[in-house]
Design a protein around this motif. Structure first.
Motif, PDB file in Angstrom:
ATOM      1  N   THR A 164       0.846  -1.179   0.000  1.00 37.63           N
ATOM      2  CA  THR A 164       0.000   0.000   0.000  1.00 37.63           C
ATOM      3  C   THR A 164       0.890   1.239   0.000  1.00 37.63           C
ATOM      4  OG1 THR A 164      -1.680   1.269   1.164  1.00 37.63           O
ATOM      5  CG2 THR A 164      -0.249  -0.100   2.519  1.00 37.63           C
ATOM      6  N   ILE A 165       0.445   2.253  -0.732  1.00 35.72           N
ATOM      7  CA  ILE A 165       1.246   3.478  -0.750  1.00 35.72           C
ATOM      8  C   ILE A 165       0.747   4.463   0.313  1.00 35.72           C
ATOM      9  CG2 ILE A 165       1.917   3.210  -3.164  1.00 35.72           C
ATOM     10  CD1 ILE A 165      -0.147   5.447  -3.812  1.00 35.72           C
ATOM     11  N   ASP A 166      -0.341   4.099   0.991  1.00 39.74           N
ATOM     12  CA  ASP A 166      -0.810   4.960   2.101  1.00 39.74           C
ATOM     13  C   ASP A 166      -1.364   4.090   3.233  1.00 39.74           C
ATOM     14  OD1 ASP A 166      -3.436   4.492   0.854  1.00 39.74           O
ATOM     15  OD2 ASP A 166      -2.862   6.068  -0.547  1.00 39.74           O
ATOM     16  N   PRO A 207      -8.738   4.078  -5.813  1.00 41.06           N
ATOM     17  CA  PRO A 207      -7.505   4.761  -6.240  1.00 41.06           C
ATOM     18  C   PRO A 207      -6.487   3.817  -6.893  1.00 41.06           C
ATOM     19  CG  PRO A 207      -8.092   5.335  -3.969  1.00 41.06           C
ATOM     20  CD  PRO A 207      -8.977   4.206  -4.372  1.00 41.06           C
ATOM     21  N   ASN A 215       0.342  -2.548  -6.523  1.00 40.06           N
ATOM     22  CA  ASN A 215       0.372  -1.663  -5.346  1.00 40.06           C
ATOM     23  C   ASN A 215      -1.041  -1.191  -5.054  1.00 40.06           C
ATOM     24  OD1 ASN A 215       3.266  -1.441  -4.665  1.00 40.06           O
ATOM     25  ND2 ASN A 215       3.414  -0.700  -6.772  1.00 40.06           N
ATOM     26  N   SER A 217      -3.814   1.566  -2.884  1.00 37.71           N
ATOM     27  CA  SER A 217      -3.992   2.867  -2.244  1.00 37.71           C
ATOM     28  C   SER A 217      -5.405   2.906  -1.676  1.00 37.71           C
ATOM     29  CB  SER A 217      -3.786   3.987  -3.265  1.00 37.71           C
ATOM     30  OG  SER A 217      -4.201   5.211  -2.700  1.00 37.71           O
ATOM     31  N   LYS A 351       6.034   5.409  -0.070  1.00 33.16           N
ATOM     32  CA  LYS A 351       5.112   6.256   0.690  1.00 33.16           C
ATOM     33  C   LYS A 351       5.509   7.708   0.534  1.00 33.16           C
ATOM     34  CE  LYS A 351       2.460   3.819   4.004  1.00 33.16           C
ATOM     35  NZ  LYS A 351       2.697   2.511   4.543  1.00 33.16           N
TER      36      LYS A 351
END
Ligand code: KG4
Ligand code: ZN
Length: 357
Positions: A164-166, A207, A215, A217, A351
């Motif tokens: 996850t990027i967040d 997203p 990946n 989000s 991130k």
């Protein structure tokens, strides 16, 4: 007959104080002789989330009793053990210290080997407690702090192909529960109330759904839940929004898992059916289990989930990781407590602002 290894596992990385005694079965699976988990839900409920100092204090108050109970229930004594394994990271440092210190002390005075264990490795190996699984396999690790697709090539050999990027998936469930005031802990509450709602009533964002490989989000999804929650007029609206949130997470996981399976096949050539292993607290969610099973069948993967008692944080998976490391002579003796400890050291840190796909 070859002696079957027996380990004590200790887990205190977040808000569960846990101890477990595990013995290998000799066929690649494990016999869990005891699995004691003391949850701190009551302590953290009024804050709507885990407060590290309160969690650490609760671990200190309970850990000796929990370990004694795990030993008693397993009918084993410290002298019967082959080693002691304790979660050493990632997690809340003040909490990790409690399990690490007591594990190391018991090992020192009992003249046993001590195995510092990566909590994520515990989750990664947890499905093989009950299922014979051969390496390599595709892992989706979905918990409160992590959401990652990993190719598990073997013990100590992990290739992260997505993260996850967040927010983590569990974190998105927890935040949605908080926004909608559904109760704590968040994941199980959202699942419960989503059953009362219509999953098609709200259209929510997905997203980076068509870019960024596998990946993930989730921050934008949670923000939209917050925005839409302001116009809620009835309890039914609330349940509809919870159901739509869960449905959107499922849609995201379907798409991203399909991509991860494609990447897996490009990286690994295998003649047998590939295994897709789902672990971590979110793996307890029935709709997610059903969805990911369907996706697996479509893509020729065998889906494997741990029983619910081994999805969330537990010490059986830590003892089991200790047994794996003992057998391969891969004790990470010099590791000490740390908050960040990726399974794949070479994975890029995805991130923060400026990230482009
Ligand atoms: O693996 P875990 O027990 O702890 C961490 O290592 O983070 O995972 C906890 C996370 C929490 O965010 C919790 O809300 C989520 O797993 N969770 C669920 C469910 N049960 C737990 N999420 C969705 N549906 C569930 N039934
Ligand atoms: Zn966990």
């Amino acid at each position: 007959m070859k002696k079957k290894l027996t380990f004590l596992g200790i887990e205190t990385s977040c808000d569960e104080t846990a101890a477990s005694v595990v013995q290998e079965n000799g066929d690649g699976t494990a016999k869990v002789l005891s699995n004691i988990i003391s949850s701190q839900i009551k302590e953290h409920k009024k804050f709507g989330g885990v407060v590290p100092e309160i969690a650490a204090r609760a671990h200190i108050e309970n850990i000796d009793f929990i370990i004694q109970l795990a030993l008693k229930k397993s009918r084993k004594k410290i002298k019967d053990l082959d080693g002691i394994a304790a979660t050493t990271g990632p997690g809340l440092v003040v909490c990790l210290h409690v399990g690490y210190n007591i594990g190391k002390s018991i090992a020192t005075f009992g003249k046993k080997s001590f195995f510092p264990i990566n909590h994520l490795e515990g989750h990664a190996l947890s499905p093989s407690i009950e299922n014979k699984i051969t390496f390599p396999y595709l892992l989706l690790l979905v918990s409160g702090g992590h959401s990652q697709y990993i190719i598990v090539k073997g013990l100590n050999n992990y290739k992260q192909i997505g993260t996850t990027i967040d927010d983590a998936v569990g974190e998105a469930f927890d935040k949605t529960a908080k926004i909608l005031n559904l109760g704590y802990p968040g994941g199980p509450s959202v699942e419960k109330f989503a059953k009362l709602g219509n999953k098609n009533s709200y259209i929510l964002p997905q997203p980076i759904i068509n870019r960024g490989g596998c990946n993930l989000s989730l921050a934008g999804l949670k923000t939209d839940v917050l925005r839409k929650s302001k116009n809620i007029k009835s309890k039914q609206d609330k349940y509809n929004l919870a159901a739509s949130f869960q449905e959107t997470v499922n849609k995201i996981l379907r798409k991203k898992t399909t991509t991860a399976m494609k990447i897996f096949k490009e990286n690994i050539s295998s003649k047998t059916t590939n295994s897709f292993v789902v672990a971590g607290g979110v793996a307890a969610n029935e709709t997610i289990r059903k969805n990911l099973k369907e996706i697996s069948e479509k893509n020729n993967f065998k889906a494997i989930f741990p029983s619910k008692e081994f999805c969330g944080d537990n010490a059986a998976m830590i003892a089991w990781a200790g047994i794996h490391r003992f057998k391969k002579k891969l004790n990470q003796k010099n590791e000490t407590v740390k908050s960040r400890w990726p399974l794949d050291n070479k994975a890029p840190f995805l991130k923060g602002p400026g990230l482009k796909f």
